[in-house]
Design a protein around this motif. Structure first.
Motif, PDB file in Angstrom:
ATOM      1  N   SER A 196      -1.725   1.266  -2.310  1.00  0.00           N
ATOM      2  CA  SER A 196      -1.837   1.052  -0.863  1.00  0.00           C
ATOM      3  C   SER A 196      -0.519   0.561  -0.287  1.00  0.00           C
ATOM      4  CB  SER A 196      -2.940   0.021  -0.570  1.00  0.00           C
ATOM      5  OG  SER A 196      -2.936  -0.369   0.776  1.00  0.00           O
ATOM      6  N   VAL A 197      -0.275   0.935   0.980  1.00  0.00           N
ATOM      7  CA  VAL A 197       0.909   0.421   1.678  1.00  0.00           C
ATOM      8  C   VAL A 197       0.723  -1.050   2.020  1.00  0.00           C
ATOM      9  CG1 VAL A 197       1.553   2.661   2.630  1.00  0.00           C
ATOM     10  CG2 VAL A 197      -0.020   1.184   3.918  1.00  0.00           C
ATOM     11  N   GLY A 198      -0.500  -1.544   1.836  1.00  0.00           N
ATOM     12  CA  GLY A 198      -0.755  -2.960   2.067  1.00  0.00           C
ATOM     13  C   GLY A 198       0.008  -3.863   1.113  1.00  0.00           C
ATOM     14  N   PHE A 199       0.582  -3.270   0.042  1.00  0.00           N
ATOM     15  CA  PHE A 199       1.362  -4.057  -0.921  1.00  0.00           C
ATOM     16  C   PHE A 199       2.846  -4.106  -0.544  1.00  0.00           C
ATOM     17  CE2 PHE A 199      -2.368  -2.729  -3.428  1.00  0.00           C
ATOM     18  CZ  PHE A 199      -2.760  -3.947  -3.951  1.00  0.00           C
ATOM     19  N   ARG A 256       3.329   1.456  -5.544  1.00  0.00           N
ATOM     20  CA  ARG A 256       3.752   2.666  -6.258  1.00  0.00           C
ATOM     21  C   ARG A 256       2.573   3.271  -7.030  1.00  0.00           C
ATOM     22  NH1 ARG A 256       9.225   3.174  -6.421  1.00  0.00           N
ATOM     23  NH2 ARG A 256       9.164   4.357  -8.376  1.00  0.00           N
ATOM     24  N   PRO A 257       2.722   4.519  -7.519  1.00  0.00           N
ATOM     25  CA  PRO A 257       1.619   5.178  -8.229  1.00  0.00           C
ATOM     26  C   PRO A 257       1.180   4.413  -9.474  1.00  0.00           C
ATOM     27  CG  PRO A 257       3.299   6.778  -7.624  1.00  0.00           C
ATOM     28  CD  PRO A 257       3.883   5.417  -7.337  1.00  0.00           C
ATOM     29  N   ASP A 258      -0.056   4.622  -9.859  1.00  0.00           N
ATOM     30  CA  ASP A 258      -0.643   4.009 -11.053  1.00  0.00           C
ATOM     31  C   ASP A 258       0.264   4.238 -12.260  1.00  0.00           C
ATOM     32  OD1 ASP A 258      -2.177   3.277 -13.245  1.00  0.00           O
ATOM     33  OD2 ASP A 258      -3.981   4.339 -12.590  1.00  0.00           O
ATOM     34  N   PRO A 259       0.689   3.164 -12.953  1.00  0.00           N
ATOM     35  CA  PRO A 259       1.577   3.321 -14.113  1.00  0.00           C
ATOM     36  C   PRO A 259       0.846   3.737 -15.394  1.00  0.00           C
ATOM     37  CG  PRO A 259       1.106   1.008 -13.788  1.00  0.00           C
ATOM     38  CD  PRO A 259       0.442   1.738 -12.652  1.00  0.00           C
ATOM     39  N   GLY A 260      -0.472   3.907 -15.300  1.00  0.00           N
ATOM     40  CA  GLY A 260      -1.237   4.313 -16.486  1.00  0.00           C
ATOM     41  C   GLY A 260      -2.159   3.237 -16.989  1.00  0.00           C
ATOM     42  N   ASP A 273       5.144  -3.802  -6.070  1.00  0.00           N
ATOM     43  CA  ASP A 273       5.053  -2.396  -6.492  1.00  0.00           C
ATOM     44  C   ASP A 273       3.922  -2.213  -7.493  1.00  0.00           C
ATOM     45  OD1 ASP A 273       7.142  -1.698  -4.868  1.00  0.00           O
ATOM     46  OD2 ASP A 273       8.589  -1.341  -6.487  1.00  0.00           O
ATOM     47  N   TYR A 274       3.717  -3.230  -8.351  1.00  0.00           N
ATOM     48  CA  TYR A 274       2.617  -3.234  -9.318  1.00  0.00           C
ATOM     49  C   TYR A 274       2.051  -4.655  -9.371  1.00  0.00           C
ATOM     50  CZ  TYR A 274       5.157   0.940 -10.767  1.00  0.00           C
ATOM     51  OH  TYR A 274       5.814   2.151 -10.760  1.00  0.00           O
ATOM     52  N   VAL A 275       0.750  -4.797  -9.271  1.00  0.00           N
ATOM     53  CA  VAL A 275       0.130  -6.126  -9.356  1.00  0.00           C
ATOM     54  C   VAL A 275      -1.190  -6.038 -10.116  1.00  0.00           C
ATOM     55  CG1 VAL A 275       1.096  -6.642  -7.073  1.00  0.00           C
ATOM     56  CG2 VAL A 275      -1.329  -6.073  -7.281  1.00  0.00           C
TER      57      VAL A 275
END
Length: 309
Positions: A213-216, A201-205, A233-235
């Motif tokens: 990336s779709v690699g996630f 998902r987009p950068d949360p800030g 979604d976030y790592v």
């Protein structure tokens, strides 16, 4: 009617005032002046010579001031208190506290206690924390073989390590190990830097470099049958056997493939992990927004007994 003495100037004689008696004694240096507290009694016994000239009103007023200070004994800015201490006045309308008085409510006693080192971290683990680290993500496992842990964020200040948010977390199914290997289902114990982030998902800030990336993308189920969808979604990459400064998807293994890798902070899916640490999505996003490369963040992770070494 009794005779009234007349001065040489033709003015009638009168009883001298207290101030005049004191003033005459000061001018003449007479040793016959009685002690201060018996001056009133001396007025009727020893009238002044009728030939001495009367003082001017200005002189009399000044003498009265001297007399009042002498008799009162409290004209200084330091008045004795009941306990023998003195209370001094500062600027107009202010009073300095007596020595030994307790601090007012809300003063030092209300200040939070900031530990000098990260709580629960022993000297061996502490030695692994870089001297420039100003943020520590402390992951403390419930037990050496437990997949349940707790995450606490600490920020280093001039006074010590200030505690921040606390969140529940999961770690690997079989717990923790000092010698992690690929597929052992244990999370590595140690201190690791946090330099890179990413997700589906987009950068949360976050201030960390972020690789979207779709690699996630991930599918399937976890050890307890829970869906793994959305886990990446976030790592944030944990730099165990990972090249700092690269995407979490980078598969370079500085320690060799046998030592495992791909150890991340990621979104919790409700059960144990293969080796990562997982947090609820809202908590992970908050953490990602807090981590600052300028503060050289690190993660300190392991079971409580191991971290206390």
């Amino acid at each position: 009617m009794p005779d009234i003495p007349v001065l040489a100037s033709g003015s009638p004689w009168r009883q001298p005032t207290e101030a005049e008696v004191v003033r005459r004694a000061e001018l003449t240096g007479s040793s016959q002046v009685t002690p201060r507290l018996t001056i009133m009694a001396s007025f009727t016994r020893r009238p002044a010579s009728p030939r001495r000239r009367l003082r001017t009103p200005l002189t009399v007023a000044g003498a009265l001031v001297v007399l009042s200070v002498t008799l009162a004994g409290c004209g200084s800015t330091h008045a004795a208190s009941v306990g023998g201490a003195r209370e001094s006045t500062g600027a107009s309308g202010t009073t300095q506290a007596r020595p030994g008085r307790p601090a007012p409510d809300g003063a030092e006693s209300a200040a939070p206690v900031v530990p000098a080192r990260v709580p629960g971290v022993g000297p061996e683990t502490l030695a692994g924390i870089p001297g420039n680290a100003r943020q520590v993500v402390l992951v403390t496992g419930r037990g050496k073989d437990s997949p349940v842990s707790q995450v606490v964020l600490y920020r280093r200040t001039g006074a010590g390590w200030e505690r921040g948010a606390t969140w529940p977390a999961h770690n690997a199914l079989e717990g923790w190990t000092d010698d992690h290997h690929a597929g052992d289902l244990r999370s590595p114990i140690g201190v690791f830097t946090l330099t890179d982030a990413g997700g589906l998902r987009p950068d949360p800030g976050t201030k960390l470099p972020y690789d979207r990336s779709v690699g996630f993308t991930i599918a399937g189920t976890g050890f307890e049958g829970e869906s793994l969808a959305g886990s990446f979604d976030y790592v944030v990459a944990i730099n165990y056997n990972h090249e700092p400064g690269t995407s979490p998807l980078d598969w370079t293994r500085p320690l060799g493939a046998g030592k495992g890798g791909g150890i991340w902070l990621h979104v919790d899916h409700g059960g144990p992990t293969h080796g990562c640490v997982s947090l609820a999505q809202e908590h992970l996003k908050e953490l990602m927004r807090t981590l600052d490369p300028a503060r050289y963040p690190v993660i300190v992770m392991g079971d409580a007994k191991s971290l206390a070494r």
